[in-house]
Motif scaffolding. Sequence first.
Motif, short mmCIF file in Angstrom:
data_model
loop_
_atom_site.label_atom_id
_atom_site.label_comp_id
_atom_site.label_asym_id
_atom_site.label_seq_id
_atom_site.Cartn_x
_atom_site.Cartn_y
_atom_site.Cartn_z
N TYR A 1 5.66 -2.33 7.13
CA TYR A 1 5.32 -1.01 7.83
C TYR A 1 5.71 -1.26 9.43
CZ TYR A 1 3.72 1.78 3.85
OH TYR A 1 3.33 2.39 2.49
N TRP B 1 0.87 -1.17 -0.20
CA TRP B 1 0.07 0.07 -0.17
C TRP B 1 0.91 1.38 -0.04
CZ3 TRP B 1 -5.15 -0.59 -0.22
CH2 TRP B 1 -6.03 0.57 -0.25
N GLN C 1 -2.56 7.46 6.04
CA GLN C 1 -1.47 6.55 6.45
C GLN C 1 -0.58 6.93 7.64
OE1 GLN C 1 -2.05 4.62 3.67
NE2 GLN C 1 -3.09 6.45 2.71
N SER D 1 -3.22 1.72 7.04
CA SER D 1 -3.06 2.09 5.62
C SER D 1 -4.47 2.30 5.22
CB SER D 1 -2.44 0.99 4.94
OG SER D 1 -1.18 0.58 5.08
N SER E 1 2.47 4.75 0.70
CA SER E 1 2.95 5.32 2.03
C SER E 1 2.53 6.90 2.07
CB SER E 1 4.45 5.37 2.26
OG SER E 1 5.18 6.12 1.19
#
Length: 391
Positions: free
Chosen positions: A290, A125, A347, A362, A127
């Motif tokens: 992440y 996904w 985000q 996300s 950022s």
Amino acid sequence: MMRTFLMLSALALATPLAAQDAPVTAVPQSEAEQSRLRQVGAEVLFWSQEQRDANFPNMEKVFPVHVVEASATPRPLPPGAPLPIDAAALDAFIAEQNIAGLIVVQDGKVRLERYARGYGPEGRWTSFSVAKSFTSTLLGAAIADGYIDSVDEPVTKYIPELAGSAYDGVSIAQLLTMTSGARWNEDYTDPNSDVARMFLEPVPAGEDPTVYFMRRLEREAEPGSKWVYKTGETNLIGVLVRNATGKSLAEYLSEKVWQPYGMETDAVWMVDPSGNEVSGCCLSVSLRDYARFGQFILEGAPGAVPDGWVADATRAHATVRPGGFGYGYQWWTYPEGRYGAQGIFGQTITIDAESRTVVAISGAWPRASDPALWAERAAFVDRLIDAADAE
């Protein structure tokens, strides 16, 4: 004006999403294709919800990218005790915030992990500005590796093309903290803002597009005296790191973080028309990676940055608003000693050192930024961290 802008965006995106199935690693050669990509890049802020849902997990199908190679031996994220959070409240939060992925990691163990909107653990996904915190970490790595002497050095030592501009006399630290004094407009609703126009203009052959745009800014305040959020300055940090190290940011991120720390999925980093990473934005990373990056920072970025770098980077060097909200080296600082990375359209990575908790989210908000959505996000993340800390 806005209606024409949106129509152009829809036309520009129709072909790439249907035609490309794998990451693009080469910069388009034709001026026509580069012009189209500049236009699409400016229009991301004004995509429809349908376009956001389709493109945020597939940015490599729209833009050329560089690959950040993952580790052959991924760092485990074992399950922990389920987080005691009301299921109905969690479902409502995910729906109201258009969340695609949410993960809570405490002491390196996953206590909550949820996906929606067709996203899943195998995907990536975008950022948006969460990438800024990755970029500043690479600058710390460049200091540790001896490519850069100190954050007190002038920016023009590493980007001499900025001599004679508003960046004369600006230190690397002032670039990191966005206190350069250069005038900038980051209005995401204005197609004529600096952030929207940055890559829209053609650039003379051989010139870096970020430097070309930023050296024309005017000075509005003395360096160090005023904080203004400027994506263009993070792009300059990326130029500075590339010039100092002689490496692409994707290569350096893989070398310093992705492989040694055990990231399990290749990331991709969007590149500008010159073929360099857009360092203020646009990494695409899996949700678990992440969270691993948050854990890496929580642990002090072991082996990558100088001693004390993370503590200095994640403290407030500038006040954003009263109540404990500040800005460090491309990290936001929050009340209760928490800090994090933020990107438009929802985000976030939030880190609470006291409870050893990382929360990564996300999403695909209907608007780039909205005070009500940010307030709701912050309140619920606090609730998640408090639940983790209660046990």
